[in-house]
Design an enzyme around this catalytic site. Structure first.
Site, PDB file in Angstrom:
ATOM      1  N   HIS A 178      43.739  34.664  31.802  1.00 46.57           N
ATOM      2  CA  HIS A 178      43.815  36.104  31.552  1.00 46.57           C
ATOM      3  C   HIS A 178      44.815  36.438  30.452  1.00 46.57           C
ATOM      4  O   HIS A 178      45.357  37.525  30.411  1.00 46.57           O
ATOM      5  CB  HIS A 178      44.210  36.854  32.821  1.00 46.57           C
ATOM      6  CG  HIS A 178      43.306  36.666  34.002  1.00 46.57           C
ATOM      7  ND1 HIS A 178      43.250  35.505  34.732  1.00 46.57           N
ATOM      8  CD2 HIS A 178      42.419  37.506  34.583  1.00 46.57           C
ATOM      9  CE1 HIS A 178      42.376  35.633  35.720  1.00 46.57           C
ATOM     10  NE2 HIS A 178      41.853  36.835  35.654  1.00 46.57           N
TER      11      HIS A 178
ATOM     12  N   GLU B  81      33.439  37.892  36.498  1.00 49.24           N
ATOM     13  CA  GLU B  81      34.077  36.620  36.896  1.00 49.24           C
ATOM     14  C   GLU B  81      33.233  35.826  37.892  1.00 49.24           C
ATOM     15  O   GLU B  81      33.384  34.611  38.013  1.00 49.24           O
ATOM     16  CB  GLU B  81      35.461  36.884  37.520  1.00 49.24           C
ATOM     17  CG  GLU B  81      36.508  37.342  36.513  1.00 49.24           C
ATOM     18  CD  GLU B  81      37.841  37.671  37.185  1.00 49.24           C
ATOM     19  OE1 GLU B  81      38.817  37.876  36.446  1.00 49.24           O
ATOM     20  OE2 GLU B  81      37.918  37.743  38.439  1.00 49.24           O
TER      21      GLU B  81
ATOM     22  N   HIS C  88      34.721  44.101  40.717  1.00 51.54           N
ATOM     23  CA  HIS C  88      35.893  44.896  40.349  1.00 51.54           C
ATOM     24  C   HIS C  88      35.835  45.312  38.890  1.00 51.54           C
ATOM     25  O   HIS C  88      35.283  44.621  38.045  1.00 51.54           O
ATOM     26  CB  HIS C  88      37.221  44.199  40.658  1.00 51.54           C
ATOM     27  CG  HIS C  88      37.527  42.888  39.984  1.00 51.54           C
ATOM     28  ND1 HIS C  88      36.741  41.767  40.097  1.00 51.54           N
ATOM     29  CD2 HIS C  88      38.585  42.508  39.208  1.00 51.54           C
ATOM     30  CE1 HIS C  88      37.299  40.762  39.435  1.00 51.54           C
ATOM     31  NE2 HIS C  88      38.419  41.183  38.865  1.00 51.54           N
TER      32      HIS C  88
HETATM   33  C1  DHB Z   1      42.832  42.153  39.847  1.00 51.85           C
HETATM   34  C2  DHB Z   1      41.734  41.292  39.888  1.00 51.85           C
HETATM   35  C3  DHB Z   1      41.633  40.228  38.988  1.00 51.85           C
HETATM   36  O1  DHB Z   1      40.585  39.354  38.951  1.00 51.85           O
HETATM   37  C4  DHB Z   1      42.626  40.001  38.065  1.00 51.85           C
HETATM   38  O2  DHB Z   1      42.515  38.923  37.273  1.00 51.85           O
HETATM   39  C5  DHB Z   1      43.714  40.871  38.014  1.00 51.85           C
HETATM   40  C6  DHB Z   1      43.813  41.932  38.895  1.00 51.85           C
HETATM   41  C7  DHB Z   1      42.945  43.291  40.799  1.00 51.85           C
HETATM   42  O3  DHB Z   1      42.020  43.564  41.559  1.00 51.85           O
HETATM   43  O4  DHB Z   1      44.015  43.906  40.840  1.00 51.85           O
HETATM   44 FE    FE Z   2      40.727  37.889  37.261  1.00 49.57          FE
END
Ligand code: DHB
Ligand code: FE
Length: 280
Positions: free
Chosen positions: A59, A240, A193
């Site tokens: 990331h 993802e 998400h």
């Molecule tokens: C969140 C989810 C993720 O996959 C990530 O890399 C960073 C944050 C989250 O839901 O806060």
């Molecule tokens: Fe992530």
């Protein structure tokens, strides 16, 4: 001969890293989520794998937007974590197995999967949170690791189908390693998400459950979806989930479902756990 004995999936949200560091496992918000990992920890303690291949996306810790390989793997005897700014304490370094990694790299490239090989690779929460979820109860990491990073951040991204194919090639690569080794493969990320924009906070429980069932019994259902279709349903970061297909492609066509668990929301995300035993 090295053998893939099973596959695991998990979310990798930074908030989980902070919850583990603060020992919040029995907190009402977290209890049901963490309970979903106990059968996996028990299985891992029983089977004692030698190697964990961890499929995750970086990331921005190791690869920033100026340099983003589509598929990259660690070829080192050690991997370091570092501060990513999420407040997660820096984890102790992880053991690698450079000879194993180089064998896998060579086999993958010979099969047409043109890997980026990294003799130095910092691992971020996509890798460290799953390691903590499965093994933090032990005094030290009990497995060697091979980080396998898939770009799910900077477009253009690879596809669900390509991830599945890469998993199939990974199986051949592992099975051609002459040393006796028990290997588990862990697909991280997802489920639905979206962290920014008008739709931030989006979670689609029904789609998440469909994805989990498809990963078990009908990976073609997910492989047939374009990235736009997946992101429309699962959110921009929900893409993802394609990394779960690398894990699934590396397993036998049929698998034994030893455990499945879903909990939402955790942070902004639908969190799914699968434990699939390979049928050889
Ligand atoms: C969140 C989810 C993720 O996959 C990530 O890399 C960073 C944050 C989250 O839901 O806060
Ligand atoms: Fe992530």
């Amino acid at each position: 001969m090295a053998k893939i004995i099973g596959g695991i999936t998990t979310s990798h949200i930074p908030a989980i890293g902070n919850a583990m560091a603060s020992k919040l496992e029995n907190d009402p918000y977290w209890k049901r989520f963490f309970d979903g990992y106990e059968p996996v920890k028990k299985w891992l303690d029983e089977v004692q794998p030698d190697m964990a291949i961890i499929v995750y996306n970086d990331h921005g810790l190791n690869f920033f937007l100026n340099q983003v390989p589509t598929f990259a793997m660690g070829c080192s005897d050690e991997y370091q974590n570092a501060d990513e700014g999420w407040g997660i304490p820096i984890m102790p370094s992880f053991k690698g197995d450079a000879p194993f990694s180089w064998h896998v790299a060579e086999s993958l490239i010979n099969q047409g999967v043109d890997m980026c090989t990294c003799q130095e690779m910092k691992v971020d929460h996509g890798f460290t949170v799953p390691m903590g979820l499965f093994w933090r109860h032990l005094p030290e990491w009990p497995v060697k690791t091979m980080p396998f990073a898939v770009n799910t951040v900077q477009h253009p991204l690879t596809s669900a189908r390509r991830c599945f194919q890469v998993g199939q090639a990974l199986r051949k690569a592992v099975e051609s390693y002459p040393e006796d080794m028990k290997v588990v493969i862990i697909g991280t990320g997802g489920l639905s998400h979206q962290l920014q924009g008008e739709r931030s906070g989006l979670i689609d429980v029904a789609y998440d459950i469909q994805c989990m069932e498809a990963v078990i019994n009908n990976p073609e259902w997910l492989c047939a979806q374009s990235n736009s279709e997946i992101m429309e349903k699962a959110g921009t970061e929900g893409i993802e989930v394609i990394m779960w297909l690398v894990m699934r492609g590396a397993l036998s066509e049929e698998v034994d479902v030893l455990h499945k668990h879903y909990h939402a929301p955790i942070s902004n995300t639908g969190a799914g756990v699968l434990l699939l035993a390979d049928k050889g």
